[in-house]
Design an enzyme around this catalytic site. Structure first.
Site, PDB file in Angstrom:
ATOM      1  N   ASP A 162     -15.752 -34.462   3.197  1.00  0.00           N
ATOM      2  CA  ASP A 162     -15.666 -33.312   2.302  1.00  0.00           C
ATOM      3  C   ASP A 162     -15.224 -32.064   3.070  1.00  0.00           C
ATOM      4  O   ASP A 162     -14.977 -31.017   2.476  1.00  0.00           O
ATOM      5  CB  ASP A 162     -16.979 -33.084   1.552  1.00  0.00           C
ATOM      6  CG  ASP A 162     -18.153 -32.770   2.467  1.00  0.00           C
ATOM      7  OD1 ASP A 162     -18.011 -32.832   3.705  1.00  0.00           O
ATOM      8  OD2 ASP A 162     -19.248 -32.469   1.936  1.00  0.00           O
ATOM      9  N   GLU A 172     -25.078 -34.422  13.708  1.00  0.00           N
ATOM     10  CA  GLU A 172     -24.202 -33.259  13.899  1.00  0.00           C
ATOM     11  C   GLU A 172     -24.990 -32.050  14.371  1.00  0.00           C
ATOM     12  O   GLU A 172     -26.044 -31.716  13.830  1.00  0.00           O
ATOM     13  CB  GLU A 172     -23.474 -32.915  12.594  1.00  0.00           C
ATOM     14  CG  GLU A 172     -22.554 -31.706  12.729  1.00  0.00           C
ATOM     15  CD  GLU A 172     -21.663 -31.474  11.526  1.00  0.00           C
ATOM     16  OE1 GLU A 172     -20.892 -30.498  11.539  1.00  0.00           O
ATOM     17  OE2 GLU A 172     -21.735 -32.278  10.566  1.00  0.00           O
TER      18      GLU A 172
END
Length: 292
Positions: A72, A210
């Site tokens: 995304d 992340e």
């Protein structure tokens, strides 16, 4: 669930033909979720890059990456948004279709956009199914820990492989107050490890980590049977992912600390177009050889 794959004895490199060499033109069998999981047992690092279109998918697949992530991040990289939050299912389906039309040997993972899975497990299954059925994805990715575990279980039960995502989860940027390194404190680190175990138990075949301290990325990678894919999470993760436009020098926004640029194609693109403009203005293009 995926533990049996890790214990399977005597297989060759998963997803690759026996004598194939990685690189342009090398023949490869289709890479699957079990093949990705088995790479962890072999200790072979897993390579992941983003792809949002047909030509990038072709180039990355020829280069030998195992996973193409239709992220995304397309919202910030290609569509001009300030965050991933405005990205819709229609956006993700459009770009996933473009990638899967390249018929890559690499596994194609489609990202679940904001509000496509948060309302209910039923909504999550339906939209995951759309990415597979309409988009052609081989697996889906969603963000979050324990709060999405039921959705993960339901999607896996429907026969769709799921990649998890913990740490700096961009869809939570408003709650985080910006793109900041996560889980610096001991309590937050314990919570992330617990979430990672929960996602593995729910059936995830892999987990993106992340924006977390490298030592935590290493700890989670040791803790789990499934592979971790790091992005700003240290070298001890089982694999790494980068946004293709970052590694090629094509992105105009902020470059995070964890990005390594392997080319400066943005500069090359601007310079090539500038030369074209100059040639047109000077009537050097088209030449006689370029005319009918």
């Amino acid at each position: 669930k995926w533990h049996d794959v890790l214990r399977a004895p005597g297989e060759r490199r998963p997803g690759m033909s026996g004598e194939a060499k990685v690189g342009a033109g090398a023949p490869r069998a289709k890479i699957t979720a079990p093949a990705v999981v088995a790479l962890k047992r072999k200790g072979e690092p897993i390579t992941v890059v983003t792809a949002y279109d047909f030509p990038t998918a072709r180039f990355a697949d020829q280069a030998g990456v195992e996973i193409l992530l239709v992220g995304d991040s397309v919202g910030t990289v290609l569509l001009g948004y300030d965050s991933t939050l405005p990205v819709t299912m229609d956006d993700m389906l459009h770009h996933t279709r473009a990638v899967t039309r390249a018929k890559p040997s690499a596994m194609v993972v489609g990202d679940m956009p904001f509000m496509s899975y948060q309302v209910s497990a039923e909504q999550a299954v339906m939209n995951a199914g759309r990415l597979v059925q309409e988009g052609g994805a081989d697996a889906i990715k969603l963000e979050g820990g324990a709060r999405v575990a039921e959705a993960v279980r339901r999607i896996v039960e429907a026969g769709i492989p799921v990649m998890g995502h913990l740490g700096l989860t961009p869809q939570s940027v408003l709650a985080f107050g910006g793109y900041k390194v996560q889980a610096r404190g001991e309590a937050d680190q314990e919570r992330l490890i617990t979430d990672a175990r929960t996602l593995e138990a729910a059936g995830c075949f892999a987990l993106v980590l992340e924006g977390i301290p490298a030592r935590l990325g290493a700890a989670v990678s040791r803790e789990l049977h499934i592979p971790t894919i790091g992005i700003g999470a240290g070298v001890q993760c089982d694999g790494q992912v980068l946004v293709t436009h970052d590694l090629l020098g094509l992105y105009h926004g902020h470059t995070p600390k964890f990005v390594r640029r392997y080319a400066e194609l943005g500069d090359a693109t601007r310079d090539a177009i500038a030369r074209y403009v100059a040639d047109v203005k000077a009537r050097r293009f088209p030449s006689d050889a370029e005319s009918y």
